[in-house]
Enzyme design. Structure first.
Site, short mmCIF file in Angstrom:
data_model
loop_
_atom_site.label_atom_id
_atom_site.label_comp_id
_atom_site.label_asym_id
_atom_site.label_seq_id
_atom_site.Cartn_x
_atom_site.Cartn_y
_atom_site.Cartn_z
N HIS A 154 -71.50 5.16 19.25
CA HIS A 154 -70.25 4.45 20.30
C HIS A 154 -70.75 4.25 21.03
O HIS A 154 -72.08 4.35 21.99
CB HIS A 154 -68.91 5.08 19.90
CG HIS A 154 -68.76 6.38 20.82
ND1 HIS A 154 -68.73 6.14 22.69
CD2 HIS A 154 -69.33 8.04 20.37
CE1 HIS A 154 -69.01 7.23 22.25
NE2 HIS A 154 -69.17 8.31 21.58
N GLU A 165 -67.48 13.91 15.65
CA GLU A 165 -68.26 14.77 16.55
C GLU A 165 -68.04 16.24 16.61
O GLU A 165 -67.55 16.35 15.60
CB GLU A 165 -67.64 13.92 18.28
CG GLU A 165 -67.86 14.77 19.42
CD GLU A 165 -69.05 15.06 19.77
OE1 GLU A 165 -70.32 14.56 19.12
OE2 GLU A 165 -69.66 14.70 20.86
#
Length: 246
Positions: free
Chosen positions: A8, A82
């Site tokens: 990202h 994550e």
């Protein structure tokens, strides 16, 4: 089958010098949104047939422009989320660097387990299993080679690359994966082959910053991300103020 691993873009946590982890609502910065548009321009002409992303907002924001350009609806894969940093989540890196576990993360990642969270070995296991399983499923579904994209986070992508390289997890901190960079793995019936790592296109600004650090203290990776000259500057990355870990 070929997967593009996209990290990202720069997030608000990157600039705040904190470890976002799985915190909700962590959005991209203006720079991160620019990176997302650049990714769409760069990859939009490729025959990408599937776009998959971590459930966290910063990944969705990153793939949205590309998915729109491709006419695809991004899919969520919880296994690409994550790292669960547990009690470390939300804390400043300048505090975390003083923790005894910090050195374990750097030098013995396979033995690192975050308090109240998960271990990096667990992260690699779930992420690699997810990528390989989806790759096999796409091959079976289409009956041919497929190019697809998975958007995730620094440590997650690094762990997948370590597996593809055939190196021990303890060496994964030697791999650098910057915000909005792409890494490419082609899986074959016999072995995976790494085609690209930390590819940011024509942006080579990080190299100039690295050169400026000559003579400074050797830098180490921060949890989830890049190499930097200690955590006191931009979450452990003195090279680029916007290049944080998650």
């Amino acid at each position: 089958m070929t997967v593009i691993l996209l990290r990202h873009g720069v997030s608000a946590s990157n600039t705040a010098r904190t470890l976002a982890g799985r915190s909700t609502g962590v959005d991209l910065t203006d720079r991160g949104r620019e990176q997302a548009q650049a990714v769409a321009a760069r990859l939009g002409a490729l025959p990408i047939e599937r776009v998959v992303a971590s459930p966290l907002l910063r990944c969705h924001r990153t793939v949205a422009p590309l998915a729109e350009k491709l006419g695809l609806e991004p899919e969520v894969d919880e296994a690409l989320v994550e790292v669960d940093y547990g009690e470390w989540t939300g804390r400043a890196l300048e505090e975390l660097v003083k923790e005894p576990l910090w050195k374990v993360v750097q030098r013995h990642a396979s033995g690192a387990v975050f308090p109240g969270g998960e271990g990096l070995a667990q992260v690699q296991q779930r992420a690699v299993a997810a990528i390989r399983a989806r790759d096999r499923a796409l091959a079976a579904e289409r009956g041919r080679d497929v190019l697809w994209l998975a958007c995730s986070h620094g440590d997650v992508i690094k762990s997948v690359l370590a597996d593809a390289f055939g190196i021990h997890l303890d060496g994964f901190q030697r791999i650098v994966v910057e915000p909005a960079s792409i890494s490419v793995i082609r899986y074959t019936p016999t072995a995976p082959f790494v085609w690209r790592v930390n590819d940011t296109g024509t942006d080579l600004s990080a190299l100039a910053a690295i050169a400026q650090q000559q003579g400074e203290k050797a830098s180490e990776p921060v949890p989830g991300g890049e190499v930097g000259a200690a955590a006191s500057t931009d979450n452990g990355n003195a090279q680029r103020p916007d290049a944080r870990s998650e």
